[in-house]
Design a protein around this motif. Structure first.
Motif, short mmCIF file in Angstrom:
data_model
loop_
_atom_site.label_atom_id
_atom_site.label_comp_id
_atom_site.label_asym_id
_atom_site.label_seq_id
_atom_site.Cartn_x
_atom_site.Cartn_y
_atom_site.Cartn_z
N ILE A 60 47.97 -35.61 118.92
CA ILE A 60 47.57 -36.36 120.11
C ILE A 60 48.69 -36.43 121.13
CG2 ILE A 60 46.87 -38.65 120.94
CD1 ILE A 60 45.54 -39.11 118.22
N LEU A 84 48.80 -36.54 112.75
CA LEU A 84 47.80 -37.07 113.67
C LEU A 84 48.44 -37.41 115.00
CD1 LEU A 84 45.01 -38.33 114.36
CD2 LEU A 84 45.82 -40.44 113.25
N LYS A 100 41.22 -44.64 120.56
CA LYS A 100 40.22 -44.85 119.51
C LYS A 100 40.35 -43.78 118.43
CE LYS A 100 36.78 -47.15 122.45
NZ LYS A 100 35.41 -47.04 123.03
N THR A 101 40.62 -42.56 118.85
CA THR A 101 40.81 -41.47 117.88
C THR A 101 41.93 -41.80 116.92
OG1 THR A 101 40.05 -39.83 119.50
CG2 THR A 101 41.34 -39.02 117.64
N GLU A 107 43.25 -41.13 123.91
CA GLU A 107 42.81 -40.94 122.53
C GLU A 107 43.18 -42.13 121.64
OE1 GLU A 107 40.81 -38.64 121.86
OE2 GLU A 107 41.10 -37.26 123.51
N LEU A 161 38.54 -33.03 115.32
CA LEU A 161 39.75 -33.58 115.92
C LEU A 161 40.64 -32.48 116.47
CD1 LEU A 161 41.81 -35.87 116.44
CD2 LEU A 161 42.60 -35.55 114.08
N GLU A 216 38.05 -33.49 110.62
CA GLU A 216 39.38 -33.05 111.03
C GLU A 216 39.29 -31.82 111.92
OE1 GLU A 216 43.59 -31.31 110.20
OE2 GLU A 216 41.69 -30.48 109.53
N ARG A 240 39.18 -30.99 119.55
CA ARG A 240 39.33 -31.93 120.66
C ARG A 240 40.76 -31.91 121.22
NH1 ARG A 240 36.45 -36.62 122.23
NH2 ARG A 240 37.74 -38.23 123.20
N MET A 241 41.74 -31.77 120.31
CA MET A 241 43.14 -31.76 120.72
C MET A 241 43.62 -30.37 121.14
SD MET A 241 44.06 -34.89 120.52
CE MET A 241 42.38 -35.34 120.91
N PHE A 271 41.26 -42.70 112.83
CA PHE A 271 41.79 -41.71 111.89
C PHE A 271 42.97 -42.28 111.11
CE2 PHE A 271 39.27 -38.50 114.05
CZ PHE A 271 39.01 -37.58 113.05
#
Length: 267
Positions: free
Chosen positions: A58, A54, A108-109, A106, A220, A217, A223-224, A113
């Motif tokens: 990010i 994770l 909050k992400t 990111e 995510l 996921e 987004r990344m 997660f």
């Protein structure tokens, strides 16, 4: 005249996926069957690696901090599982809170997660210790069969996409096939447990929860801007890619346990 490059075969990834899956099944089976500290260590390791993945999705430019986050997760998980108190649940906030102080975006992400991954891992350990091997086998069977039925139905039947903006490969045919496969697992377990036929419905709901974990996921990663959470597992990407559905299913069962006041599983 140039020769056109042939498109990749539909089943090109099947062999490597099956090989990797077999290795994971063997390792996971030993942990689940043995239970106790062996299963705890396996879950702690997998949870720590997923938080590292994770972080790397990010903030890939800071791998050292990612490793520190993973080490913190392993420490927190081990301490909480050993202590087992309700107040110890606050320890699960340590990594998300420290992590967001180190991130510039990111936040909050990462917070939600990382917290969800730890809670799901904690839930799996408690399901094994409180309810025993059979019910954890049911949980894992539902997730695995959902994935298998979904994969083969989606590849064979195709059709409309389930959520093309988030997960362009997933189809309605694969999604529904996953529900049906989960219902079949529930029916089989109803034959030799005291759960009754209600477990068929719960299995299908659990299947959907697992699919939502997969979707979360996928969202995510989109987004990344990454294809996989990592490259640790040939044919599957990272541990987060492989266990995202199990995380969703575990969190769903935790919510049910709280709503219905299931003994042994408390916040």
């Amino acid at each position: 005249m140039t020769n056109a490059v042939p498109p990749p075969a539909k089943w090109d990834d099947l062999t490597v996926r099956l090989t990797s899956s077999a290795a994971m099944v063997v390792i996971g089976a030993f942990g689940v069957i043995l239970g106790g500290v062996w299963f705890q260590m396996l879950v702690v390791f997998v949870t720590a690696v997923m938080v590292w993945e994770l972080w790397m999705m990010i903030r890939p430019s800071e791998p050292t901090k990612g490793m520190l986050m993973a080490a913190l997760v392993a420490s927190v998980m081990s301490g909480q599982l050993a202590e087992g108190s309700a107040w110890g649940m606050l320890l699960f906030l340590v990594v998300p809170l420290i992590g967001i102080t180190q991130l510039k975006a990111e936040t909050k992400t990462f917070f939600f997660f990382a917290l969800g991954i730890q809670l799901a891992g904690w839930g799996l350990v408690h399901f094994r210790s409180d309810f025993g091997f059979t019910w954890l086998l049911w949980l894992m069977s539902v997730v695995i069969v959902t994935d298998i039925f979904g994969y083969f139905a989606g590849k064979s039947l195709g059709g409309p996409k389930f959520w093309p903006r988030i997960s362009p490969k997933k189809t309605w045919s694969g999604t529904v096939a996953g529900w049906l496969g989960a219902g079949l697992v529930g029916w089989i377990f109803s034959l030799f447990t005291n759960a009754g036929l209600l477990i068929v419905l719960f299995s299908m709901l659990l299947s959907f929860a697992g699919q939502m974990g997969d979707i979360a996921e996928s969202a995510l990663k989109r987004r990344m801007g990454v294809k996989d959470s990592s490259t640790l597992i040939p044919g599957h990407g990272g541990l987060f890619d492989r266990f995202d559905a199990l995380l969703g299913a575990s969190l769903f069962l935790l919510v049910l346990a709280v709503i219905f006041d299931v003994p042994g599983v408390v916040w």
